[in-house]
Design a protein around this motif. Structure first.
Motif, PDB file in Angstrom:
ATOM      1  N   ASP A 123       2.697  -4.273   3.494  1.00  0.00           N
ATOM      2  CA  ASP A 123       3.781  -3.296   3.553  1.00  0.00           C
ATOM      3  C   ASP A 123       3.196  -1.949   3.155  1.00  0.00           C
ATOM      4  N   VAL A 124       3.510  -0.917   3.938  1.00  0.00           N
ATOM      5  CA  VAL A 124       2.980   0.419   3.672  1.00  0.00           C
ATOM      6  C   VAL A 124       4.150   1.342   3.353  1.00  0.00           C
ATOM      7  N   ASP A 125       4.183   1.815   2.102  1.00  0.00           N
ATOM      8  CA  ASP A 125       5.226   2.744   1.661  1.00  0.00           C
ATOM      9  C   ASP A 125       4.741   4.167   1.914  1.00  0.00           C
ATOM     10  N   LEU A 126       5.487   4.896   2.734  1.00  0.00           N
ATOM     11  CA  LEU A 126       5.112   6.255   3.097  1.00  0.00           C
ATOM     12  C   LEU A 126       5.987   7.296   2.408  1.00  0.00           C
ATOM     13  N   THR A 127       6.752   6.894   1.411  1.00  0.00           N
ATOM     14  CA  THR A 127       7.664   7.815   0.730  1.00  0.00           C
ATOM     15  C   THR A 127       6.953   9.090   0.274  1.00  0.00           C
ATOM     16  N   PRO A 128       5.778   8.997  -0.388  1.00  0.00           N
ATOM     17  CA  PRO A 128       5.122  10.229  -0.857  1.00  0.00           C
ATOM     18  C   PRO A 128       4.256  10.941   0.187  1.00  0.00           C
ATOM     19  N   VAL A 129       4.339  10.547   1.450  1.00  0.00           N
ATOM     20  CA  VAL A 129       3.554  11.207   2.499  1.00  0.00           C
ATOM     21  C   VAL A 129       4.305  12.455   2.955  1.00  0.00           C
ATOM     22  N   SER A 130       3.619  13.596   2.876  1.00  0.00           N
ATOM     23  CA  SER A 130       4.247  14.860   3.255  1.00  0.00           C
ATOM     24  C   SER A 130       4.007  15.224   4.715  1.00  0.00           C
ATOM     25  N   PHE A 131       2.995  14.604   5.341  1.00  0.00           N
ATOM     26  CA  PHE A 131       2.663  14.927   6.735  1.00  0.00           C
ATOM     27  C   PHE A 131       1.904  13.765   7.343  1.00  0.00           C
ATOM     28  N   CYS A 132       2.205  13.469   8.599  1.00  0.00           N
ATOM     29  CA  CYS A 132       1.467  12.442   9.338  1.00  0.00           C
ATOM     30  C   CYS A 132       1.486  12.827  10.811  1.00  0.00           C
TER      31      CYS A 132
ATOM     32  N   ILE B  28       0.875  -1.167   0.000  1.00  0.00           N
ATOM     33  CA  ILE B  28       0.000   0.000   0.000  1.00  0.00           C
ATOM     34  C   ILE B  28       0.913   1.218   0.000  1.00  0.00           C
ATOM     35  N   THR B  29       0.746   2.069  -0.998  1.00  0.00           N
ATOM     36  CA  THR B  29       1.503   3.317  -1.060  1.00  0.00           C
ATOM     37  C   THR B  29       0.537   4.452  -0.779  1.00  0.00           C
ATOM     38  N   LEU B  30       0.874   5.245   0.223  1.00  0.00           N
ATOM     39  CA  LEU B  30       0.052   6.389   0.593  1.00  0.00           C
ATOM     40  C   LEU B  30       0.736   7.656   0.085  1.00  0.00           C
ATOM     41  N   ALA B  31      -0.047   8.562  -0.481  1.00  0.00           N
ATOM     42  CA  ALA B  31       0.497   9.816  -1.003  1.00  0.00           C
ATOM     43  C   ALA B  31      -0.354  10.978  -0.503  1.00  0.00           C
TER      44      ALA B  31
ATOM     45  N   PRO C 290      19.283   5.332   6.964  1.00  0.00           N
ATOM     46  CA  PRO C 290      18.450   4.834   5.868  1.00  0.00           C
ATOM     47  C   PRO C 290      17.123   4.297   6.399  1.00  0.00           C
ATOM     48  N   ALA C 291      16.092   4.444   5.605  1.00  0.00           N
ATOM     49  CA  ALA C 291      14.774   3.912   5.965  1.00  0.00           C
ATOM     50  C   ALA C 291      14.730   2.438   5.597  1.00  0.00           C
ATOM     51  N   PRO C 292      13.823   1.682   6.214  1.00  0.00           N
ATOM     52  CA  PRO C 292      13.710   0.270   5.875  1.00  0.00           C
ATOM     53  C   PRO C 292      13.426   0.082   4.390  1.00  0.00           C
ATOM     54  N   ALA C 293      13.992  -0.951   3.814  1.00  0.00           N
ATOM     55  CA  ALA C 293      13.806  -1.227   2.394  1.00  0.00           C
ATOM     56  C   ALA C 293      12.469  -1.893   2.148  1.00  0.00           C
ATOM     57  N   LEU C 294      11.919  -1.646   0.980  1.00  0.00           N
ATOM     58  CA  LEU C 294      10.694  -2.334   0.587  1.00  0.00           C
ATOM     59  C   LEU C 294      11.032  -3.750   0.189  1.00  0.00           C
TER      60      LEU C 294
ATOM     61  N   LEU D 195       2.036  -6.156   9.514  1.00  0.00           N
ATOM     62  CA  LEU D 195       1.982  -4.866   8.842  1.00  0.00           C
ATOM     63  C   LEU D 195       3.267  -4.132   9.172  1.00  0.00           C
ATOM     64  N   ARG D 196       3.930  -3.604   8.152  1.00  0.00           N
ATOM     65  CA  ARG D 196       5.178  -2.861   8.356  1.00  0.00           C
ATOM     66  C   ARG D 196       5.145  -1.571   7.570  1.00  0.00           C
ATOM     67  N   LEU D 197       5.612  -0.494   8.220  1.00  0.00           N
ATOM     68  CA  LEU D 197       5.727   0.805   7.566  1.00  0.00           C
ATOM     69  C   LEU D 197       7.130   0.954   6.995  1.00  0.00           C
ATOM     70  N   HIS D 198       7.217   1.569   5.818  1.00  0.00           N
ATOM     71  CA  HIS D 198       8.502   1.798   5.157  1.00  0.00           C
ATOM     72  C   HIS D 198       8.610   3.273   4.769  1.00  0.00           C
ATOM     73  N   HIS D 199       9.771   3.847   4.991  1.00  0.00           N
ATOM     74  CA  HIS D 199      10.081   5.234   4.623  1.00  0.00           C
ATOM     75  C   HIS D 199       9.128   6.245   5.266  1.00  0.00           C
ATOM     76  N   PRO D 200       8.960   6.183   6.602  1.00  0.00           N
ATOM     77  CA  PRO D 200       8.058   7.139   7.260  1.00  0.00           C
ATOM     78  C   PRO D 200       8.606   8.563   7.177  1.00  0.00           C
ATOM     79  N   PRO D 201       7.712   9.563   7.100  1.00  0.00           N
ATOM     80  CA  PRO D 201       8.162  10.955   7.086  1.00  0.00           C
ATOM     81  C   PRO D 201       8.755  11.336   8.444  1.00  0.00           C
ATOM     82  N   PRO D 202       9.583  12.385   8.479  1.00  0.00           N
ATOM     83  CA  PRO D 202      10.265  12.774   9.722  1.00  0.00           C
ATOM     84  C   PRO D 202       9.333  12.966  10.916  1.00  0.00           C
TER      85      PRO D 202
END
Length: 138
Positions: free
Chosen positions: A49-58, A19-22, A117-121, A80-87
């Motif tokens: 797996d949840v890719d948060l690369t394109p998330v600008s705010f959480c 799942i990619t969230l943007a 580095p963020a966790p890899a997909l 369930l695992r989060l990947h590349h969470p925003p700062p």
């Protein structure tokens, strides 16, 4: 009509989903996160797996949605695992000490500089561009 705050993309591979969230995850859009995971579980997906690369705010609403989703997934016998969470999410996860629930054990928060580095997909994800499955204001 305003643009959607959050767009959800899903790419399935057998019993695993990416799942990619943007966009932005907040009180208004967090229900989309929950609905996305619930739909995966209804579809028989047990590894999410949840890719948060394109998330600008959480904010903490997003964290709560992820914790709820992780609990539901665990009850269903999955992960369930989060990947590349925003700062901001990394900061909140670090402050609450729940990284092991969402980012996988062992989880050591990155240094404040954000150089870690963020966790890899998982291997194989991203080769086929996902199509939006949920979008809009909740």
């Amino acid at each position: 009509m305003p643009l959607p705050q959050l767009t959800v993309y899903r790419h399935d591979r057998r019993k695993r989903a990416l799942i990619t969230l943007a966009g932005e995850i907040d009180l208004e859009s967090a229900p989309l996160v929950r609905a996305s995971v619930e739909q995966c579980l209804r579809d028989g997906i047990r590894t999410i797996d949840v890719d948060l690369t394109p998330v600008s705010f959480c904010d903490c609403s997003g964290l709560n949605a992820f914790l709820h989703a992780a609990q539901q997934t665990t009850v269903a016998g999955g992960t369930l695992r989060l990947h590349h969470p925003p700062p901001m999410l990394v900061l909140v996860v670090g402050l609450t000490g729940c990284g092991f629930l969402l980012l996988g054990p062992p989880y050591d928060p990155p240094p404040p500089s954000g150089d870690a580095p963020a966790p890899a997909l998982p291997h194989g994800h991203g080769s086929v561009p996902p199509a939006p499955v949920l979008s809009g204001d909740v």
